[in-house]
Scaffold this active site. Structure first.
Site, PDB file in Angstrom:
ATOM      1  N   TYR A  52       0.860  -1.184   0.000  1.00 19.99           N
ATOM      2  CA  TYR A  52       0.000   0.000   0.000  1.00 19.99           C
ATOM      3  C   TYR A  52       0.895   1.232   0.000  1.00 19.99           C
ATOM      4  O   TYR A  52       1.497   1.575   1.015  1.00 19.99           O
ATOM      5  CB  TYR A  52      -0.896  -0.050   1.233  1.00 19.99           C
ATOM      6  CG  TYR A  52      -2.006   0.957   1.312  1.00 19.99           C
ATOM      7  CD1 TYR A  52      -2.278   1.860   0.295  1.00 19.99           C
ATOM      8  CD2 TYR A  52      -2.818   0.993   2.445  1.00 19.99           C
ATOM      9  CE1 TYR A  52      -3.312   2.768   0.399  1.00 19.99           C
ATOM     10  CE2 TYR A  52      -3.861   1.890   2.560  1.00 19.99           C
ATOM     11  CZ  TYR A  52      -4.101   2.786   1.540  1.00 19.99           C
ATOM     12  OH  TYR A  52      -5.132   3.689   1.650  1.00 19.99           O
ATOM     13  N   LYS A  70      -1.398  -1.428  -4.046  1.00 22.48           N
ATOM     14  CA  LYS A  70      -2.481  -0.443  -4.030  1.00 22.48           C
ATOM     15  C   LYS A  70      -1.805   0.915  -4.149  1.00 22.48           C
ATOM     16  O   LYS A  70      -1.106   1.354  -3.240  1.00 22.48           O
ATOM     17  CB  LYS A  70      -3.315  -0.533  -2.752  1.00 22.48           C
ATOM     18  CG  LYS A  70      -4.454   0.497  -2.746  1.00 22.48           C
ATOM     19  CD  LYS A  70      -5.273   0.473  -1.461  1.00 22.48           C
ATOM     20  CE  LYS A  70      -6.342   1.563  -1.519  1.00 22.48           C
ATOM     21  NZ  LYS A  70      -7.106   1.652  -0.246  1.00 22.48           N
TER      22      LYS A  70
END
Length: 294
Positions: free
Chosen positions: A140, A168
């Site tokens: 992330y 992400k």
């Protein structure tokens, strides 16, 4: 016809809210219902206990209970990615193992925040987590919240690990993302709705979306049109979602707050506070406009 290879966790993923009861406790019944509805409305997979899921203010036990409840609701065929990232490597490893035991299919691991580690330490952190379980990691990259990004050169090295499989991306760096996608097999998921279509067009795997909590069908339809080779229709559908994206994600309120306001999904936990009546009315007006546009 344009074709995308499905990412390891599907294409259209929702960054799911964590419902609470009126007195602020975990509402597992509401979580089961919401998860089942999201899958029925077009979400390929769900990301639990991320930013939208209020991970900073839920306990380890609540995260595990939420994961088990959602797994029960959606069955084994729907990928569940569990947010386990913290600023403490040991704690992250412990959460990763608990998530694996509770039935997660993957792990969302954020860059360690606040301490702002150098890139060598960022890399070592992710490798430690990758070695802790048999699950695939979704890195992330959200430097606006953590203070530290995962530099493209670091991403290229991390991609060599067989269990680091996805990203992400909230870096707002399309050039860097394109460079990493060109040099690795990492599946790039947009974490910023306004970049869902641009990143997908560059070869991204799909999205992890907060807005999908309230509009999973319209968000997915953009990718479906692109995959069908109708890029003009994809652009048109994407444009229809931008009003809601702006209202939910760029109005000054966190996406968790705006999503819960539209869903009437219980309170948020402090330090967050619920949206005021004027904000809720504005959100509903924009949401209804999107639904009417079809």
């Amino acid at each position: 016809m344009t074709s995308h290879t499905s990412g390891p966790f599907g294409r259209a993923l929702c960054a799911m809210i964590t419902p609470f009861t009126a007195d602020g406790e975990l509402d597992l019944g509401a979580a089961r219902r919401h998860a089942a509805a999201l899958v029925a409305d077009g979400c390929d997979g769900l990301v639990l206990s991320g930013t939208t899921g209020e991970s900073p203010t839920t306990t380890d036990g609540e995260k595990t209970a939420l994961l088990r409840a959602v797994r029960e609701a959606v069955g084994d065929g729907v990928p569940l990615v569990a947010g386990v990232g913290t600023f403490d490597t040991r704690h992250t490893v412990r959460q990763a193992r608990e998530a694996e035991d509770a039935g997660a299919d993957g792990l969302l691991v954020v860059t360690p925040y606040y301490s702002r580690p150098p890139q060598a330490d960022v890399e070592a952190h992710f490798l430690r987590v990758a070695e802790a379980t048999g699950l695939g990691l979704m890195l992330y990259d959200i430097p606006g919240r953590t203070g530290t990004r995962i530099e493209p050169a670091t991403m290229l090295r991390l991609a060599e690990h067989p269990r680091i499989v996805a990203v992400k991306d909230c870096s707002y760096d399309l050039l860097g993302a394109a460079r990493v996608m060109a040099g690795t097999s990492l599946a790039y998921y947009s974490g910023c709705e306004e970049l869902n279509l641009p990143l997908y067009a560059l070869g991204g795997a799909g999205f992890v979306s907060t807005v999908a909590n309230v509009a999973p069908g319209p968000m997915r339809a953009v990718l479906d049109a692109f995959d069908a080779g109708d890029t003009a229709e994809a652009a048109r559908l994407n444009g229809l979602t931008m009003g809601l994206v702006e209202a939910m994600m760029a109005s000054g309120l966190p996406g968790t707050v705006t999503a819960k306001a539209l869903l009437d999904a219980g309170p948020v936990r402090e330090p967050l506070r619920p949206a005021g009546r004027e904000a809720v009315d504005g959100l509903r007006a924009v949401y209804e406009e999107l639904l009417a546009a079809g």
